[in-house]
Design a protein around this motif. Structure first.
Motif, PDB file in Angstrom:
ATOM      1  N   ASP A 148      15.840  23.143  -6.762  1.00 12.06           N
ATOM      2  CA  ASP A 148      14.555  23.795  -7.269  1.00 12.06           C
ATOM      3  C   ASP A 148      12.993  22.861  -7.247  1.00 12.06           C
ATOM      4  N   PRO A 149      12.292  23.182  -6.451  1.00 12.71           N
ATOM      5  CA  PRO A 149      11.005  22.336  -6.493  1.00 12.71           C
ATOM      6  C   PRO A 149      10.293  22.162  -7.646  1.00 12.71           C
ATOM      7  N   VAL A 150      10.640  23.170  -8.594  1.00 15.41           N
ATOM      8  CA  VAL A 150       9.789  23.093 -10.022  1.00 15.41           C
ATOM      9  C   VAL A 150      10.730  21.961 -10.848  1.00 15.41           C
ATOM     10  N   HIS A 151      11.774  21.679 -10.705  1.00 15.72           N
ATOM     11  CA  HIS A 151      13.020  20.734 -11.108  1.00 15.72           C
ATOM     12  C   HIS A 151      12.713  19.375 -10.655  1.00 15.72           C
ATOM     13  N   ARG A 152      12.743  19.530  -9.309  1.00 17.37           N
ATOM     14  CA  ARG A 152      13.081  18.429  -8.407  1.00 17.37           C
ATOM     15  C   ARG A 152      12.017  17.045  -8.701  1.00 17.37           C
ATOM     16  N   TYR A 153      10.820  17.337  -9.051  1.00 16.09           N
ATOM     17  CA  TYR A 153       9.707  16.154  -9.050  1.00 16.09           C
ATOM     18  C   TYR A 153      10.116  15.567 -10.387  1.00 16.09           C
ATOM     19  N   ALA A 154      10.545  16.124 -11.421  1.00 16.57           N
ATOM     20  CA  ALA A 154      10.858  15.343 -12.546  1.00 16.57           C
ATOM     21  C   ALA A 154      12.112  14.662 -12.571  1.00 16.57           C
ATOM     22  N   LEU A 155      13.247  15.396 -11.853  1.00 18.05           N
ATOM     23  CA  LEU A 155      14.332  14.772 -11.618  1.00 18.05           C
ATOM     24  C   LEU A 155      14.261  13.340 -10.451  1.00 18.05           C
ATOM     25  N   GLN A 156      13.718  13.523  -9.704  1.00 23.58           N
ATOM     26  CA  GLN A 156      13.277  12.473  -8.936  1.00 23.58           C
ATOM     27  C   GLN A 156      12.496  11.115  -9.364  1.00 23.58           C
ATOM     28  N   THR A 157      11.650  11.522 -10.051  1.00 24.86           N
ATOM     29  CA  THR A 157      10.707  10.670 -10.704  1.00 24.86           C
ATOM     30  C   THR A 157      11.644   9.993 -11.974  1.00 24.86           C
ATOM     31  N   ALA A 175       0.971  -1.088   0.104  1.00 23.54           N
ATOM     32  CA  ALA A 175       0.061  -0.172  -0.031  1.00 23.54           C
ATOM     33  C   ALA A 175       0.881   1.364   0.041  1.00 23.54           C
ATOM     34  N   ASP A 176       2.026   1.020   0.351  1.00 25.27           N
ATOM     35  CA  ASP A 176       2.900   2.325   0.359  1.00 25.27           C
ATOM     36  C   ASP A 176       3.934   2.333  -0.770  1.00 25.27           C
ATOM     37  N   LEU A 177       3.642   1.437  -1.597  1.00 19.00           N
ATOM     38  CA  LEU A 177       4.571   1.504  -2.699  1.00 19.00           C
ATOM     39  C   LEU A 177       3.725   1.591  -3.986  1.00 19.00           C
ATOM     40  N   LEU A 178       2.492   1.980  -3.849  1.00 20.36           N
ATOM     41  CA  LEU A 178       1.699   1.783  -5.067  1.00 20.36           C
ATOM     42  C   LEU A 178       2.509   2.843  -6.127  1.00 20.36           C
ATOM     43  N   VAL A 179       3.052   3.873  -5.726  1.00 19.53           N
ATOM     44  CA  VAL A 179       3.384   4.881  -6.756  1.00 19.53           C
ATOM     45  C   VAL A 179       4.531   4.185  -7.915  1.00 19.53           C
ATOM     46  N   TYR A 180       5.229   3.082  -7.342  1.00 18.19           N
ATOM     47  CA  TYR A 180       6.202   2.718  -8.242  1.00 18.19           C
ATOM     48  C   TYR A 180       5.580   1.731  -9.504  1.00 18.19           C
ATOM     49  N   PRO A 181       4.350   0.814  -9.174  1.00 22.58           N
ATOM     50  CA  PRO A 181       3.773   0.307 -10.164  1.00 22.58           C
ATOM     51  C   PRO A 181       3.183   1.369 -11.119  1.00 22.58           C
ATOM     52  N   VAL A 182       2.721   2.480 -10.679  1.00 22.59           N
ATOM     53  CA  VAL A 182       2.050   3.342 -11.509  1.00 22.59           C
ATOM     54  C   VAL A 182       3.176   3.988 -12.539  1.00 22.59           C
ATOM     55  N   LEU A 183       4.275   4.272 -11.878  1.00 19.18           N
ATOM     56  CA  LEU A 183       5.422   4.791 -12.648  1.00 19.18           C
ATOM     57  C   LEU A 183       5.891   4.091 -13.823  1.00 19.18           C
ATOM     58  N   THR A 184       5.832   2.592 -13.562  1.00 21.91           N
ATOM     59  CA  THR A 184       6.382   1.560 -14.282  1.00 21.91           C
ATOM     60  C   THR A 184       5.181   0.981 -15.393  1.00 21.91           C
ATOM     61  N   ARG A 185       4.104   1.576 -15.214  1.00 25.56           N
ATOM     62  CA  ARG A 185       3.030   0.912 -16.040  1.00 25.56           C
ATOM     63  C   ARG A 185       3.231   0.979 -17.586  1.00 25.56           C
ATOM     64  N   ASP A 186       3.999   2.197 -17.751  1.00 25.83           N
ATOM     65  CA  ASP A 186       4.146   2.581 -19.332  1.00 25.83           C
ATOM     66  C   ASP A 186       5.857   2.633 -19.466  1.00 25.83           C
ATOM     67  N   ARG A 187       6.408   1.401 -19.783  1.00 24.86           N
ATOM     68  CA  ARG A 187       7.901   1.516 -19.446  1.00 24.86           C
ATOM     69  C   ARG A 187       8.474   2.451 -20.568  1.00 24.86           C
ATOM     70  N   GLN A 188       8.151   2.431 -21.809  1.00 23.45           N
ATOM     71  CA  GLN A 188       8.449   3.421 -23.030  1.00 23.45           C
ATOM     72  C   GLN A 188       8.595   4.850 -22.379  1.00 23.45           C
ATOM     73  N   ALA A 189       7.355   5.291 -21.640  1.00 24.19           N
ATOM     74  CA  ALA A 189       7.426   6.734 -21.236  1.00 24.19           C
ATOM     75  C   ALA A 189       8.365   6.814 -20.056  1.00 24.19           C
ATOM     76  N   MET A 190       8.401   5.944 -19.206  1.00 27.71           N
ATOM     77  CA  MET A 190       9.763   6.074 -18.183  1.00 27.71           C
ATOM     78  C   MET A 190      10.782   5.906 -18.790  1.00 27.71           C
ATOM     79  N   ALA A 191      11.149   5.426 -19.760  1.00 29.99           N
ATOM     80  CA  ALA A 191      12.492   5.248 -20.247  1.00 29.99           C
ATOM     81  C   ALA A 191      12.779   6.474 -21.162  1.00 29.99           C
ATOM     82  N   ASP A 192      11.794   7.128 -21.815  1.00 24.44           N
ATOM     83  CA  ASP A 192      11.878   8.463 -22.168  1.00 24.44           C
ATOM     84  C   ASP A 192      12.491   9.337 -21.442  1.00 24.44           C
ATOM     85  N   LEU A 193      11.594   9.452 -20.180  1.00 23.07           N
ATOM     86  CA  LEU A 193      11.849  10.395 -19.028  1.00 23.07           C
ATOM     87  C   LEU A 193      13.230  10.153 -18.806  1.00 23.07           C
ATOM     88  N   VAL A 194      13.752   9.067 -18.394  1.00 24.23           N
ATOM     89  CA  VAL A 194      15.289   8.879 -17.988  1.00 24.23           C
ATOM     90  C   VAL A 194      16.265   9.279 -19.110  1.00 24.23           C
TER      91      VAL A 194
END
Length: 359
Positions: free
Chosen positions: A335-344, A254-273
């Motif tokens: 910078d909070p504006v950039h931090r979310y994208a970098l952390q993701t 229940a505490d890790l639900l964000v991770y399956p959401v992030l990896t559900r679209d592998r190609q989108a995640m790869a593009d972000l990385v």
């Protein structure tokens, strides 16, 4: 009086003493050993008694009573010959009894193993599975949650580690419709979904018994399919822990639900990385040191001093690394504006094992 006591001890056991008096008289008359056929008949009766659920202790008493009641006198047999024949017959009887019990245990273990496999993989008819589950104290119409513990070794049914955890659970909660078993070398606990205290205590005991192993806990779900889903969530939590290098002793799905959401679209995640972190490859030494810098920074709550300590760097050296990341990527980690994208992107890199593996 003694004869009456012996007769009373024989009541109800006559079927398992069939032919015993004749064998006793014939064998003790000459002092010979029992024949192969005689021993086989005793073993067969022992198996029948075990299958019928008769206690061995009572059967031993019945044999002793039968020996007294049918003590050979006409043949002039010695006491040693009579007792030797009785001992051989009883030993063969006990051998058959124990063989039948071992067979029953193996059958029960096989049936339990098959049920556990069907329960955790959902491979059986759901209605039949629910019926079989009642035998093990589970009512699959209710919600259940599954916890899975792994350690440095692989565990099997009967291992000391499993028995230790089982004793602790029973001592604390008694019978609460909990199934404790092993699967693929891990400890598995299936408990009613509304008994979070049971799974929490299992996690504590498993952590201690496995020498600091991790425990993944799935969310409660209803029905037989819910057990499968909760089991898979627990396994996924352990898998995420390994990929993300999480050292928490207990990982709740229940505490890790964000991770399956992030990896559900592998190609989108790869593009972000690739977009956010790809420029780090230009750094001296490659991308990995700067990726470790970002990981430590975010894991420490964006506190540079703490992150520097984790990497065994001076704060000045760590700050220089952050500046280098900003220059290469164009994104400022502070910078909070950039931090979310970098952390993701950092999370995605850890999940996709970048830059070790190509995207």
């Amino acid at each position: 009086m003694a004869g009456r006591d012996a007769s009373e001890r024989l009541v109800g056991y006559e079927a398992y003493l069939e032919g015993y008096a004749g064998i006793l008289a014939d064998a003790s008359a000459t002092g010979r050993r029992l024949s192969r056929e005689e021993l086989a008949s005793r073993r067969a009766l022992g198996e029948q008694a075990a299958d019928a659920g008769v206690g061995l202790r009572a059967l031993v008493g019945a044999h002793m009573a039968a020996t007294r009641a049918h003590w050979p006198t006409a043949s002039g047999a010695s006491a040693d010959d009579v007792l030797s024949a009785a001992a051989q017959a009883l030993d063969a009887f006990a051998e058959g009894f124990e063989r039948a019990q071992r067979h029953a245990v193996r059958q029960e273990e096989a049936a339990r193993r098959e049920f556990i496999d069907d329960l955790l993989y959902g491979r059986s008819d759901l209605g039949r599975l629910a019926q079989r589950a009642e035998r093990y104290g589970l009512r699959l119409s209710y919600e259940h949650a599954v916890a899975v513990a792994r350690g440095t070794a692989a565990y099997e049914e009967g291992d000391l580690v499993l028995r230790e955890v089982e004793r602790a659970l029973i001592g604390r909660f008694g019978d609460r419709s909990v199934l404790l078993t092993t699967k693929d070398g891990r400890l598995v606990c299936v408990a009613p979904g509304d008994q979070e205290d049971v799974l929490a205590y299992f996690a504590k005991q498993a952590f201690a018994a496995t020498g600091g192993g991790q425990v993944g806990i799935g969310r409660p779900h209803a029905g037989p399919a819910g057990v499968v889903q909760s089991y898979e969530e627990a396994l996924n939590a352990l898998d995420l822990s390994e990929r993300l290098e999480l050292d928490d002793p207990v990982l709740r799905a229940a505490d890790l639900l964000v991770y399956p959401v992030l990896t559900r679209d592998r190609q989108a995640m790869a593009d972000l990385v690739e977009s956010a972190l790809g420029p780090l490859r230009q750094a001296r030494g490659g991308a990995q040191p700067l990726l470790d810098t970002l990981t430590a920074y975010f894991d420490s709550g964006c506190v540079s001093a703490e992150a520097a300590r984790r990497l065994s760097l001076s704060v000045r050296a760590f700050t220089y690394r952050l500046e280098r990341i900003h220059k290469l990527t164009g994104a400022d980690p502070s910078d909070p504006v950039h931090r979310y994208a970098l952390q993701t992107a950092v999370i995605g890199a850890r999940l996709l094992d970048w830059p070790t593996k190509p995207l």
